[in-house]
Scaffold this motif. Structure first.
Motif, PDB file in Angstrom:
ATOM      1  N   VAL A   1     -12.456 -62.428  43.216  1.00  0.00           N
ATOM      2  CA  VAL A   1     -13.274 -61.654  42.293  1.00  0.00           C
ATOM      3  C   VAL A   1     -12.423 -60.521  41.744  1.00  0.00           C
ATOM      4  O   VAL A   1     -11.692 -59.864  42.487  1.00  0.00           O
ATOM      5  CB  VAL A   1     -14.552 -61.125  42.997  1.00  0.00           C
ATOM      6  N   THR A   2     -12.504 -60.312  40.453  1.00  0.00           N
ATOM      7  CA  THR A   2     -11.709 -59.280  39.807  1.00  0.00           C
ATOM      8  C   THR A   2     -12.486 -57.971  39.715  1.00  0.00           C
ATOM      9  O   THR A   2     -13.657 -57.890  40.100  1.00  0.00           O
ATOM     10  CB  THR A   2     -11.286 -59.726  38.401  1.00  0.00           C
ATOM     11  N   SER A   3     -11.836 -56.963  39.151  1.00  0.00           N
ATOM     12  CA  SER A   3     -12.462 -55.650  39.070  1.00  0.00           C
ATOM     13  C   SER A   3     -13.674 -55.637  38.138  1.00  0.00           C
ATOM     14  O   SER A   3     -14.541 -54.775  38.274  1.00  0.00           O
ATOM     15  CB  SER A   3     -11.438 -54.616  38.600  1.00  0.00           C
ATOM     16  N   ASP A   4     -13.743 -56.598  37.216  1.00  0.00           N
ATOM     17  CA  ASP A   4     -14.914 -56.679  36.341  1.00  0.00           C
ATOM     18  C   ASP A   4     -15.908 -57.716  36.841  1.00  0.00           C
ATOM     19  O   ASP A   4     -16.765 -58.184  36.080  1.00  0.00           O
ATOM     20  CB  ASP A   4     -14.493 -56.986  34.900  1.00  0.00           C
ATOM     21  N   ASP A   5     -15.775 -58.078  38.128  1.00  0.00           N
ATOM     22  CA  ASP A   5     -16.700 -59.000  38.799  1.00  0.00           C
ATOM     23  C   ASP A   5     -16.643 -60.424  38.278  1.00  0.00           C
ATOM     24  O   ASP A   5     -17.575 -61.209  38.475  1.00  0.00           O
ATOM     25  CB  ASP A   5     -18.144 -58.486  38.732  1.00  0.00           C
ATOM     26  N   SER A   6     -15.548 -60.786  37.648  1.00  0.00           N
ATOM     27  CA  SER A   6     -15.326 -62.177  37.281  1.00  0.00           C
ATOM     28  C   SER A   6     -14.889 -62.944  38.522  1.00  0.00           C
ATOM     29  O   SER A   6     -14.062 -62.457  39.299  1.00  0.00           O
ATOM     30  CB  SER A   6     -14.254 -62.265  36.206  1.00  0.00           C
ATOM     31  N   THR A   7     -15.449 -64.125  38.730  1.00  0.00           N
ATOM     32  CA  THR A   7     -15.149 -64.893  39.945  1.00  0.00           C
ATOM     33  C   THR A   7     -14.504 -66.238  39.628  1.00  0.00           C
ATOM     34  O   THR A   7     -14.735 -66.822  38.568  1.00  0.00           O
ATOM     35  CB  THR A   7     -16.424 -65.141  40.763  1.00  0.00           C
ATOM     36  N   ASN A   8     -13.708 -66.706  40.559  1.00  0.00           N
ATOM     37  CA  ASN A   8     -13.130 -68.048  40.521  1.00  0.00           C
ATOM     38  C   ASN A   8     -13.311 -68.692  41.876  1.00  0.00           C
ATOM     39  O   ASN A   8     -13.148 -68.026  42.898  1.00  0.00           O
ATOM     40  CB  ASN A   8     -11.628 -67.991  40.199  1.00  0.00           C
ATOM     41  N   TYR A   9     -13.636 -69.972  41.863  1.00  0.00           N
ATOM     42  CA  TYR A   9     -13.805 -70.719  43.100  1.00  0.00           C
ATOM     43  C   TYR A   9     -12.978 -71.988  43.066  1.00  0.00           C
ATOM     44  O   TYR A   9     -12.816 -72.617  42.018  1.00  0.00           O
ATOM     45  CB  TYR A   9     -15.269 -71.116  43.304  1.00  0.00           C
ATOM     46  N   ALA A  10     -12.501 -72.388  44.223  1.00  0.00           N
ATOM     47  CA  ALA A  10     -11.890 -73.697  44.340  1.00  0.00           C
ATOM     48  C   ALA A  10     -12.975 -74.752  44.132  1.00  0.00           C
ATOM     49  O   ALA A  10     -14.128 -74.561  44.539  1.00  0.00           O
ATOM     50  CB  ALA A  10     -11.254 -73.865  45.715  1.00  0.00           C
ATOM     51  N   ASP A  11     -12.614 -75.863  43.522  1.00  0.00           N
ATOM     52  CA  ASP A  11     -13.595 -76.915  43.262  1.00  0.00           C
ATOM     53  C   ASP A  11     -14.280 -77.369  44.554  1.00  0.00           C
ATOM     54  O   ASP A  11     -15.464 -77.693  44.561  1.00  0.00           O
ATOM     55  CB  ASP A  11     -12.926 -78.115  42.589  1.00  0.00           C
ATOM     56  N   ALA A  12     -13.528 -77.368  45.643  1.00  0.00           N
ATOM     57  CA  ALA A  12     -14.056 -77.883  46.907  1.00  0.00           C
ATOM     58  C   ALA A  12     -15.186 -77.027  47.480  1.00  0.00           C
ATOM     59  O   ALA A  12     -15.944 -77.497  48.337  1.00  0.00           O
ATOM     60  CB  ALA A  12     -12.935 -77.991  47.930  1.00  0.00           C
ATOM     61  N   VAL A  13     -15.309 -75.784  47.010  1.00  0.00           N
ATOM     62  CA  VAL A  13     -16.312 -74.886  47.597  1.00  0.00           C
ATOM     63  C   VAL A  13     -17.378 -74.459  46.601  1.00  0.00           C
ATOM     64  O   VAL A  13     -18.333 -73.767  46.978  1.00  0.00           O
ATOM     65  CB  VAL A  13     -15.659 -73.636  48.222  1.00  0.00           C
ATOM     66  N   LYS A  14     -17.242 -74.853  45.347  1.00  0.00           N
ATOM     67  CA  LYS A  14     -18.225 -74.467  44.336  1.00  0.00           C
ATOM     68  C   LYS A  14     -19.623 -74.927  44.729  1.00  0.00           C
ATOM     69  O   LYS A  14     -19.819 -76.057  45.152  1.00  0.00           O
ATOM     70  CB  LYS A  14     -17.840 -75.054  42.977  1.00  0.00           C
ATOM     71  N   GLY A  15     -20.559 -74.014  44.579  1.00  0.00           N
ATOM     72  CA  GLY A  15     -21.937 -74.332  44.928  1.00  0.00           C
ATOM     73  C   GLY A  15     -22.275 -74.120  46.391  1.00  0.00           C
ATOM     74  O   GLY A  15     -23.448 -74.139  46.776  1.00  0.00           O
ATOM     75  N   ARG A  16     -21.256 -73.921  47.211  1.00  0.00           N
ATOM     76  CA  ARG A  16     -21.504 -73.714  48.651  1.00  0.00           C
ATOM     77  C   ARG A  16     -21.103 -72.316  49.110  1.00  0.00           C
ATOM     78  O   ARG A  16     -21.734 -71.750  50.000  1.00  0.00           O
ATOM     79  CB  ARG A  16     -20.718 -74.745  49.468  1.00  0.00           C
ATOM     80  N   PHE A  17     -20.044 -71.785  48.520  1.00  0.00           N
ATOM     81  CA  PHE A  17     -19.533 -70.472  48.914  1.00  0.00           C
ATOM     82  C   PHE A  17     -19.831 -69.457  47.816  1.00  0.00           C
ATOM     83  O   PHE A  17     -19.830 -69.787  46.623  1.00  0.00           O
ATOM     84  CB  PHE A  17     -18.015 -70.518  49.109  1.00  0.00           C
ATOM     85  N   THR A  18     -20.054 -68.227  48.243  1.00  0.00           N
ATOM     86  CA  THR A  18     -20.289 -67.135  47.296  1.00  0.00           C
ATOM     87  C   THR A  18     -19.470 -65.928  47.707  1.00  0.00           C
ATOM     88  O   THR A  18     -19.557 -65.476  48.857  1.00  0.00           O
ATOM     89  CB  THR A  18     -21.771 -66.751  47.245  1.00  0.00           C
ATOM     90  N   ILE A  19     -18.686 -65.424  46.767  1.00  0.00           N
ATOM     91  CA  ILE A  19     -17.895 -64.222  47.014  1.00  0.00           C
ATOM     92  C   ILE A  19     -18.603 -63.035  46.373  1.00  0.00           C
ATOM     93  O   ILE A  19     -19.195 -63.154  45.301  1.00  0.00           O
ATOM     94  CB  ILE A  19     -16.456 -64.373  46.467  1.00  0.00           C
ATOM     95  N   SER A  20     -18.556 -61.906  47.075  1.00  0.00           N
ATOM     96  CA  SER A  20     -19.163 -60.694  46.537  1.00  0.00           C
ATOM     97  C   SER A  20     -18.278 -59.507  46.886  1.00  0.00           C
ATOM     98  O   SER A  20     -17.547 -59.533  47.875  1.00  0.00           O
ATOM     99  CB  SER A  20     -20.580 -60.496  47.104  1.00  0.00           C
ATOM    100  N   ARG A  21     -18.383 -58.495  46.072  1.00  0.00           N
ATOM    101  CA  ARG A  21     -17.485 -57.357  46.214  1.00  0.00           C
ATOM    102  C   ARG A  21     -18.284 -56.061  46.090  1.00  0.00           C
ATOM    103  O   ARG A  21     -19.196 -55.971  45.268  1.00  0.00           O
ATOM    104  CB  ARG A  21     -16.418 -57.424  45.122  1.00  0.00           C
ATOM    105  N   ASP A  22     -17.923 -55.087  46.914  1.00  0.00           N
ATOM    106  CA  ASP A  22     -18.475 -53.743  46.810  1.00  0.00           C
ATOM    107  C   ASP A  22     -17.309 -52.822  46.489  1.00  0.00           C
ATOM    108  O   ASP A  22     -16.539 -52.436  47.384  1.00  0.00           O
ATOM    109  CB  ASP A  22     -19.162 -53.340  48.122  1.00  0.00           C
ATOM    110  N   SER A  23     -17.149 -52.513  45.230  1.00  0.00           N
ATOM    111  CA  SER A  23     -15.994 -51.721  44.807  1.00  0.00           C
ATOM    112  C   SER A  23     -16.026 -50.308  45.364  1.00  0.00           C
ATOM    113  O   SER A  23     -14.985 -49.708  45.620  1.00  0.00           O
ATOM    114  CB  SER A  23     -15.927 -51.683  43.273  1.00  0.00           C
ATOM    115  N   ALA A  24     -17.202 -49.771  45.573  1.00  0.00           N
ATOM    116  CA  ALA A  24     -17.311 -48.404  46.105  1.00  0.00           C
ATOM    117  C   ALA A  24     -16.802 -48.330  47.538  1.00  0.00           C
ATOM    118  O   ALA A  24     -16.297 -47.288  47.965  1.00  0.00           O
ATOM    119  CB  ALA A  24     -18.749 -47.931  46.025  1.00  0.00           C
ATOM    120  N   LYS A  25     -16.942 -49.427  48.271  1.00  0.00           N
ATOM    121  CA  LYS A  25     -16.530 -49.448  49.673  1.00  0.00           C
ATOM    122  C   LYS A  25     -15.224 -50.203  49.884  1.00  0.00           C
ATOM    123  O   LYS A  25     -14.748 -50.312  51.017  1.00  0.00           O
ATOM    124  CB  LYS A  25     -17.631 -50.087  50.522  1.00  0.00           C
TER     125      LYS A  25
END
Length: 119
Positions: free
Chosen positions: A51-75
């Motif tokens: 996940v980038t600083s503007d909350d854009s995400t990329n996933y490997a094809d093998a995990v799409k739909g199963r994994f979710t990345i999230s970011r807390d920039s303040a922490k």
């Protein structure tokens, strides 16, 4: 000194869920990208999600739909929620961050956390 500290991981049955988190500590000016990579035995390390600083995400094809990345920039933290786990998800998972600190801009890696998915 900048460090990435991971928590989570472990042993789970196929179809189960796990959640990781990673916290960046130290004197950090900014973080551009945070993500998770994994390395299975005998294989190269590969991208899982990022996940980038503007909350854009990329996933490997093998995990799409199963994994979710999230970011807390303040922490300065990033988490990975993994659902519907499969035996092929078994690997050591590493947190990675590209950040700026007093020593300049570079990438940092966590120590790795092992995930084992039993069938």
């Amino acid at each position: 000194q900048v460090q990435l500290v991971e928590s989570g991981g472990g042993l789970v049955q196929a179809g189960g869920s796990l959640r990781f988190s990673c916290a960046a500590s130290g004197i950090i000016f900014s973080i551009s990208t945070m993500g998770w990579y994994r390395q299975a035995p005998g294989k190269q390390r590969e991208l899982v999600a990022r996940v980038t600083s503007d909350d854009s995400t990329n996933y490997a094809d093998a995990v799409k739909g199963r994994f979710t990345i999230s970011r807390d920039s303040a922490k300065n933290t990033v988490a990975l929620q993994m659902n519907s786990l499969k035996p092929e998800d078994t690997a050591v998972y590493y947190c990675r961050a590209i950040l700026s600190s007093r020593t300049g801009s570079r990438q940092y890696w966590g120590q790795g956390t092992r995930v084992t998915v039993s069938s």
